[in-house]
Design a protein around this motif. Structure first.
Motif, PDB file in Angstrom:
ATOM      1  N   THR A  62     -23.104  -4.594 -12.352  1.00 18.14           N
ATOM      2  CA  THR A  62     -21.773  -3.094 -12.354  1.00 18.14           C
ATOM      3  C   THR A  62     -20.607  -4.133 -11.505  1.00 18.14           C
ATOM      4  OG1 THR A  62     -22.907  -2.247 -12.575  1.00 18.14           O
ATOM      5  CG2 THR A  62     -21.673  -0.919 -12.178  1.00 18.14           C
ATOM      6  N   LEU A  63     -19.828  -3.894 -12.416  1.00 17.66           N
ATOM      7  CA  LEU A  63     -18.212  -3.483 -12.394  1.00 17.66           C
ATOM      8  C   LEU A  63     -17.638  -2.647 -11.665  1.00 17.66           C
ATOM      9  CD1 LEU A  63     -15.784  -5.750 -10.988  1.00 17.66           C
ATOM     10  CD2 LEU A  63     -15.189  -5.966 -13.557  1.00 17.66           C
ATOM     11  N   ARG A  64     -16.576  -2.946 -10.927  1.00 20.08           N
ATOM     12  CA  ARG A  64     -15.995  -1.063 -10.722  1.00 20.08           C
ATOM     13  C   ARG A  64     -14.631  -1.947 -10.078  1.00 20.08           C
ATOM     14  NH1 ARG A  64     -19.329  -0.048  -5.906  1.00 20.08           N
ATOM     15  NH2 ARG A  64     -17.992  -1.022  -4.039  1.00 20.08           N
ATOM     16  N   GLY A  65     -13.571  -0.538 -10.276  1.00 20.44           N
ATOM     17  CA  GLY A  65     -12.152  -0.833  -9.735  1.00 20.44           C
ATOM     18  C   GLY A  65     -11.561   0.276 -10.267  1.00 20.44           C
ATOM     19  N   ARG A  66     -10.300   0.012 -10.329  1.00 21.38           N
ATOM     20  CA  ARG A  66      -9.649   0.826 -10.427  1.00 21.38           C
ATOM     21  C   ARG A  66      -8.259   0.686 -11.552  1.00 21.38           C
ATOM     22  NH1 ARG A  66      -8.724   6.390  -8.142  1.00 21.38           N
ATOM     23  NH2 ARG A  66     -10.424   6.137  -6.254  1.00 21.38           N
ATOM     24  N   ILE A  67      -7.639   1.211 -12.335  1.00 15.22           N
ATOM     25  CA  ILE A  67      -6.188   0.486 -13.264  1.00 15.22           C
ATOM     26  C   ILE A  67      -5.520   1.898 -12.732  1.00 15.22           C
ATOM     27  CG2 ILE A  67      -5.375   0.589 -15.471  1.00 15.22           C
ATOM     28  CD1 ILE A  67      -8.004   0.062 -16.408  1.00 15.22           C
ATOM     29  N   ASP A  68      -4.706   0.556 -12.278  1.00 11.61           N
ATOM     30  CA  ASP A  68      -2.937   1.625 -12.146  1.00 11.61           C
ATOM     31  C   ASP A  68      -2.357   2.527 -13.277  1.00 11.61           C
ATOM     32  OD1 ASP A  68      -2.859  -0.665  -9.602  1.00 11.61           O
ATOM     33  OD2 ASP A  68      -1.568  -1.714 -10.050  1.00 11.61           O
ATOM     34  N   LEU A  69      -1.868   1.798 -14.191  1.00  9.56           N
ATOM     35  CA  LEU A  69      -1.403   2.576 -15.139  1.00  9.56           C
ATOM     36  C   LEU A  69      -2.319   2.446 -16.405  1.00  9.56           C
ATOM     37  CD1 LEU A  69       2.151   3.338 -14.659  1.00  9.56           C
ATOM     38  CD2 LEU A  69       0.355   5.186 -13.547  1.00  9.56           C
ATOM     39  N   LEU A  70      -2.284   3.651 -17.109  1.00  8.85           N
ATOM     40  CA  LEU A  70      -2.914   3.861 -19.059  1.00  8.85           C
ATOM     41  C   LEU A  70      -1.570   4.278 -19.336  1.00  8.85           C
ATOM     42  CD1 LEU A  70      -4.286   3.426 -21.496  1.00  8.85           C
ATOM     43  CD2 LEU A  70      -5.653   5.479 -20.791  1.00  8.85           C
ATOM     44  N   THR A 109       1.331  -1.069  -0.266  1.00  3.30           N
ATOM     45  CA  THR A 109      -0.160  -0.063  -0.437  1.00  3.30           C
ATOM     46  C   THR A 109       0.682   1.210  -0.254  1.00  3.30           C
ATOM     47  OG1 THR A 109      -2.022  -1.225   1.311  1.00  3.30           O
ATOM     48  CG2 THR A 109      -1.813   1.530   1.322  1.00  3.30           C
ATOM     49  N   SER A 110       1.687   1.162   0.820  1.00  3.06           N
ATOM     50  CA  SER A 110       2.807   2.126   1.231  1.00  3.06           C
ATOM     51  C   SER A 110       3.242   2.837  -0.270  1.00  3.06           C
ATOM     52  CB  SER A 110       3.737   2.072   1.826  1.00  3.06           C
ATOM     53  OG  SER A 110       2.849   2.369   3.372  1.00  3.06           O
ATOM     54  N   VAL A 111       3.996   1.698  -1.206  1.00  2.00           N
ATOM     55  CA  VAL A 111       5.051   1.961  -2.326  1.00  2.00           C
ATOM     56  C   VAL A 111       3.829   2.450  -3.721  1.00  2.00           C
ATOM     57  CG1 VAL A 111       6.055   0.649  -4.579  1.00  2.00           C
ATOM     58  CG2 VAL A 111       6.865   0.163  -1.555  1.00  2.00           C
ATOM     59  N   HIS A 112       2.534   1.828  -3.185  1.00  2.00           N
ATOM     60  CA  HIS A 112       1.906   1.736  -4.455  1.00  2.00           C
ATOM     61  C   HIS A 112       1.058   3.651  -4.237  1.00  2.00           C
ATOM     62  CE1 HIS A 112       0.536  -2.074  -6.253  1.00  2.00           C
ATOM     63  NE2 HIS A 112      -0.428  -1.048  -7.163  1.00  2.00           N
ATOM     64  N   ALA A 113       1.223   4.026  -2.732  1.00  2.00           N
ATOM     65  CA  ALA A 113       0.695   6.106  -3.304  1.00  2.00           C
ATOM     66  C   ALA A 113       1.380   6.356  -3.235  1.00  2.00           C
ATOM     67  CB  ALA A 113       0.492   5.593  -0.979  1.00  2.00           C
ATOM     68  N   ALA A 114       3.346   6.154  -3.330  1.00  2.00           N
ATOM     69  CA  ALA A 114       4.519   6.917  -3.788  1.00  2.00           C
ATOM     70  C   ALA A 114       4.659   7.082  -5.337  1.00  2.00           C
ATOM     71  CB  ALA A 114       5.487   6.271  -2.711  1.00  2.00           C
ATOM     72  N   ILE A 115       3.856   5.794  -5.240  1.00  2.00           N
ATOM     73  CA  ILE A 115       3.953   5.855  -6.960  1.00  2.00           C
ATOM     74  C   ILE A 115       3.397   6.436  -7.239  1.00  2.00           C
ATOM     75  CG2 ILE A 115       3.798   4.111  -8.930  1.00  2.00           C
ATOM     76  CD1 ILE A 115       5.613   1.953  -7.844  1.00  2.00           C
ATOM     77  N   GLU A 116       2.204   6.284  -6.948  1.00  2.00           N
ATOM     78  CA  GLU A 116       0.610   7.165  -7.822  1.00  2.00           C
ATOM     79  C   GLU A 116       1.307   9.016  -7.297  1.00  2.00           C
ATOM     80  OE1 GLU A 116      -4.053   7.804  -6.591  1.00  2.00           O
ATOM     81  OE2 GLU A 116      -3.350   6.214  -5.526  1.00  2.00           O
ATOM     82  N   TRP A 117       1.983   9.022  -6.809  1.00  2.00           N
ATOM     83  CA  TRP A 117       2.124  10.811  -5.914  1.00  2.00           C
ATOM     84  C   TRP A 117       3.028  11.192  -7.665  1.00  2.00           C
ATOM     85  CZ3 TRP A 117       6.741  12.613  -4.973  1.00  2.00           C
ATOM     86  CH2 TRP A 117       6.729  14.058  -4.645  1.00  2.00           C
ATOM     87  N   PHE A 118       3.802  10.014  -7.566  1.00  2.00           N
ATOM     88  CA  PHE A 118       4.641  10.577  -8.804  1.00  2.00           C
ATOM     89  C   PHE A 118       4.177  10.485  -9.667  1.00  2.00           C
ATOM     90  CE2 PHE A 118       8.525   7.888 -11.596  1.00  2.00           C
ATOM     91  CZ  PHE A 118       8.932   9.215 -11.474  1.00  2.00           C
ATOM     92  N   HIS A 119       3.288   9.844  -9.932  1.00  2.00           N
ATOM     93  CA  HIS A 119       2.526   9.459 -11.401  1.00  2.00           C
ATOM     94  C   HIS A 119       2.135  11.022 -11.671  1.00  2.00           C
ATOM     95  CE1 HIS A 119       5.054   6.807 -13.200  1.00  2.00           C
ATOM     96  NE2 HIS A 119       3.915   5.413 -12.679  1.00  2.00           N
ATOM     97  N   ARG A 120       0.925  11.118 -10.760  1.00  2.00           N
ATOM     98  CA  ARG A 120      -0.108  12.536 -10.346  1.00  2.00           C
ATOM     99  C   ARG A 120       0.803  13.656 -10.901  1.00  2.00           C
ATOM    100  NH1 ARG A 120      -5.147  11.124 -10.206  1.00  2.00           N
ATOM    101  NH2 ARG A 120      -5.611   9.457  -8.895  1.00  2.00           N
ATOM    102  N   GLU A 121       1.778  13.805 -10.382  1.00  2.00           N
ATOM    103  CA  GLU A 121       3.009  14.935 -10.619  1.00  2.00           C
ATOM    104  C   GLU A 121       3.524  15.041 -12.115  1.00  2.00           C
ATOM    105  OE1 GLU A 121       4.485  17.163  -7.877  1.00  2.00           O
ATOM    106  OE2 GLU A 121       2.429  16.730  -7.513  1.00  2.00           O
ATOM    107  N   ARG A 122       4.298  14.001 -12.133  1.00  2.00           N
ATOM    108  CA  ARG A 122       4.037  14.276 -13.949  1.00  2.00           C
ATOM    109  C   ARG A 122       3.267  14.366 -15.115  1.00  2.00           C
ATOM    110  NH1 ARG A 122       6.898   8.828 -15.917  1.00  2.00           N
ATOM    111  NH2 ARG A 122       8.114   9.645 -17.396  1.00  2.00           N
TER     112      ARG A 122
END
Length: 254
Positions: free
Chosen positions: A135-143, A40-53
């Motif tokens: 109905t199916l819901r979720g999140r996609i890590d990266l596109l 979870t912590s690694v994902h949080a950091a990577i998500e922040w990194f890509h949102r910044e990019r």
């Protein structure tokens, strides 16, 4: 119309009884496995990194590591159970090294088009067009560019090719993309390995429309089993890392 999330499907497939304890009975978990908290912590950091990019701001590894450190501190506020020879400090160091490696790789590539994008689609068989009233819901890590969908994992060892071929998260990503766009995307699994010297592996995989029809029917069947109240234990190696082990031991089929 019923709604189900990908995370709930995965939990049910892992262990139907755990699903009941977690989502139906809503039993507070007494502790959490360190591997889940670390991921979870690694994902949080990577998500922040890509949102910044995506926003046009480039962060260095130190900035990403600081996000990881803050999230890892928060994860450790609840009781965690560590594997033998693991510790909070050791995983903190492992996370810093992993993210240093990940950022160095990513900065040489274009920014993704989206990160942690939510989806909600009406489930259907992509071959026959049959609608499932679900109905199916979720999140996609990266596109990424080129219609490439990426799932990011932390793991203790490499994925085998057979496991990659049946990787439910990637299959679901592809199914959602197909139902939305009538095309099958490219798929990739990015794995940060918790080896003595951390490694970063990328593995591409493909799905046919028949594969994705199989996935759609699997999700439909899981939703049906949940609705019917079919909750049984699935004993195996994962039991030692389950927060509900004591509740499972006391279970007598009720």
């Amino acid at each position: 119309m019923e709604t189900i999330s990908l995370s709930r499907v995965q939990t049910y497939l892992l262990c139907p009884l755990k699903y009941r304890f977690q989502y139906i009975d809503k039993i507070p978990r007494p502790w959490r496995a360190s591997a889940l908290a670390f991921g979870t912590s690694v994902h949080a950091a990577i998500e922040w990194f890509h949102r910044e990019r995506i926003a046009g701001r480039t962060s260095d590894a130190e900035g990403v590591q600081s996000i990881f450190a803050a999230d890892w501190y928060a994860q450790n506020l609840e009781p965690l159970v560590f594997k033998e020879k693991e510790s909070s400090e050791g995983l903190a160091d492992m996370g810093r090294k992993m993210l240093q490696m990940y950022v160095q790789q990513a900065l040489g590539e274009p920014a993704p088009l989206s990160v942690e994008e939510s989806f909600e689609v009406d489930l259907a068989d992509p071959v026959t067009g049959e609608l499932f009233d679900l109905t199916l819901r979720g999140r996609i890590d990266l596109l990424e560019e080129g219609e490439t969908l990426v799932d990011i994992k932390t793991a203790g060892r490499s994925f085998e090719s057979r496991g990659l071929e049946r990787h439910l998260q990637l299959s679901t990503y592809a199914l959602v993309f197909l139902l939305r766009n009538r095309r099958i995307p490219r798929l990739r699994l990015d794995v940060l390995l918790k080896t003595k010297t951390p490694r970063f592996e990328r593995m591409e995989t493909v799905r046919t429309v028949e594969d994705l029809a199989w996935t759609a029917h699997l999700i439909r069947r899981v939703a049906g089993s949940i609705a019917s109240g079919h909750f049984h234990p699935n004993p195996g190696w994962i039991c030692g890392e389950c927060e509900y082990f004591a509740h499972c031991q006391a279970w007598r089929g009720q």
